[in-house]
Design a protein around this motif. Structure first.
Motif, short mmCIF file in Angstrom:
data_model
loop_
_atom_site.label_atom_id
_atom_site.label_comp_id
_atom_site.label_asym_id
_atom_site.label_seq_id
_atom_site.Cartn_x
_atom_site.Cartn_y
_atom_site.Cartn_z
N THR A 79 66.08 4.26 52.00
CA THR A 79 64.89 3.80 51.30
C THR A 79 63.68 4.10 52.16
O THR A 79 63.80 4.57 53.30
CB THR A 79 64.98 2.28 51.05
N ALA A 80 62.50 3.83 51.65
CA ALA A 80 61.27 4.12 52.38
C ALA A 80 61.18 3.37 53.71
O ALA A 80 60.55 3.83 54.66
CB ALA A 80 60.05 3.78 51.52
N ASP A 81 61.84 2.20 53.79
CA ASP A 81 61.80 1.42 55.03
C ASP A 81 63.01 1.69 55.93
O ASP A 81 63.26 0.95 56.88
CB ASP A 81 61.70 -0.08 54.73
N GLY A 82 63.78 2.75 55.60
CA GLY A 82 64.86 3.17 56.48
C GLY A 82 66.20 2.52 56.24
O GLY A 82 67.14 2.72 57.01
N GLN A 83 66.34 1.76 55.16
CA GLN A 83 67.62 1.11 54.85
C GLN A 83 68.48 2.04 53.99
O GLN A 83 67.96 2.85 53.22
CB GLN A 83 67.37 -0.20 54.09
#
Length: 334
Positions: free
Chosen positions: A317-321
């Motif tokens: 995801t955009a936050d690295g998850q």
């Protein structure tokens, strides 16, 4: 004198044969992959990234290695161009393989949104592992050896194990009656092993900046290759200016007290291509480190986090998850 030759064929099924060379190269690639995956985990890079990189990089390396070799041996192929594709008959160059792997790595890293030098820094120990293990494939095939040497020198001066010494008694067109040869493959394999330890040590040092692991790899490998290449009798070469040949010979001179150079046909060339390329890579890598340090471009440490600019192409995801993990968590809540 007790000598024997190891059968390069591991086993056969009908007309289909599996050779030690292919198995050993495969083991080298697998060991390198495991090493890269393990280091990648420290930076949050998924194992799939390195698996795909290997699947793309291996054929790229082989293709460019073959092109590199054929380009300098075109006289042997021009009358039968189709023989260019008979790669199983031998004829690939390791520097060509490195070029092919790096070209693939640049394209793949950019596609995935990673800075290439960050990925290269993680991958170079894996390349060294592949080279270290892969050279034993040359041993099984009795290739990539050096010039004639006495059996006593191998057994009692270098204390090389008997199974290696015995297999280094080689009969070829140059010496039909056979002779013991320098195990150049072993020298390079051991040099790579020591280099691997060096890379493991320096990558944990806080002063190492991005790109310097890659530069260190080129410096280390090229120093060893410069000196070992001169022992070989199958070097790619070209006819260059006499001053350059004299300079190369002068740089190699410290080794002459222990080793004799492998024969290089003067009619073929006076400068070994791998030696010259090794020298240029050493100089280029040193300049690379100095310029980046002086200009302030070496502002990111090797140990700093690695972030992709295209998380969607890495299953994030955009936050690295991880997308899959997030989706699974959502189902649990329902």
């Amino acid at each position: 004198m007790d000598t024997f030759a190891i059968n390069p064929v591991l086993f056969e099924i009908g007309s289909f044969s599996i050779k030690w060379y292919g198995l050993i190269l495969g083991l080298g690639a697998l060991a390198g992959l495991m090493l890269a995956v393990q280091e990648g985990k420290r930076f949050g890079i998924k194992p799939d990234f390195f698996m795909d990189l290997l699947l793309l990089g291996a054929p790229s390396a082989i293709i460019v290695a073959r092109i590199y070799y054929v380009a300098f041996k075109w006289e042997d192929y021009k009358d039968n161009p189709l023989s260019v594709f008979k790669i199983w008959e031998g004829g690939i160059a390791i520097y060509g393989a490195i070029i092919g792997a790096f070209i693939c790595g640049i394209i793949y890293a950019r596609y995935k949104g990673y800075r290439f030098l960050r990925i290269a820094d993680i991958a170079v120990p894996s390349i060294l592992v592949g080279q270290m293990i892969g050279r034993w494939g040359n041993f099984m095939n009795q290739e990539a050896y050096g010039g004639p040497v006495s059996e006593d020198f191998l057994r009692n001066t270098l204390h090389i194990p008997s199974f290696i010494v015995n297999h280094m008694f080689i009969v070829d067109s140059a010496i039909p009656e056979g002779a013991f040869r320098h195990p150049a493959f072993l020298y390079e394999s051991l040099w790579s092993l020591v280099g691997l330890a060096v890379l493991f040590i320096i990558r944990r040092q806080k002063f190492i900046r991005v790109g310097e692991m890659t530069a260190a790899y080129f410096i280390w490998y090229s120093i060893g290759r410069f000196f070992i290449e001169a022992l070989r009798t199958d070097s790619l070469a070209f006819m260059g200016p006499s001053w350059l040949a004299s300079m190369m010979n002068g740089l190699w001179a410290p080794m002459s007290g222990l080793f004799d150079k492998g024969f290089l046909d003067p009619a073929y060339g006076n400068i070994r291509i791998s030696q010259l390329l090794a020298l240029l890579l050493i100089i280029a890598a040193i300049i690379f480190i100095i310029v980046r340090r002086v200009t302030g471009k070496a502002d990111v440490r090797y140990s700093d986090p690695i972030v992709t600019t295209k998380p969607e192409r890495n299953g994030l995801t955009a936050d690295g998850q991880e997308i899959a993990a997030e989706a699974g968590a959502g189902k649990d809540k329902k």
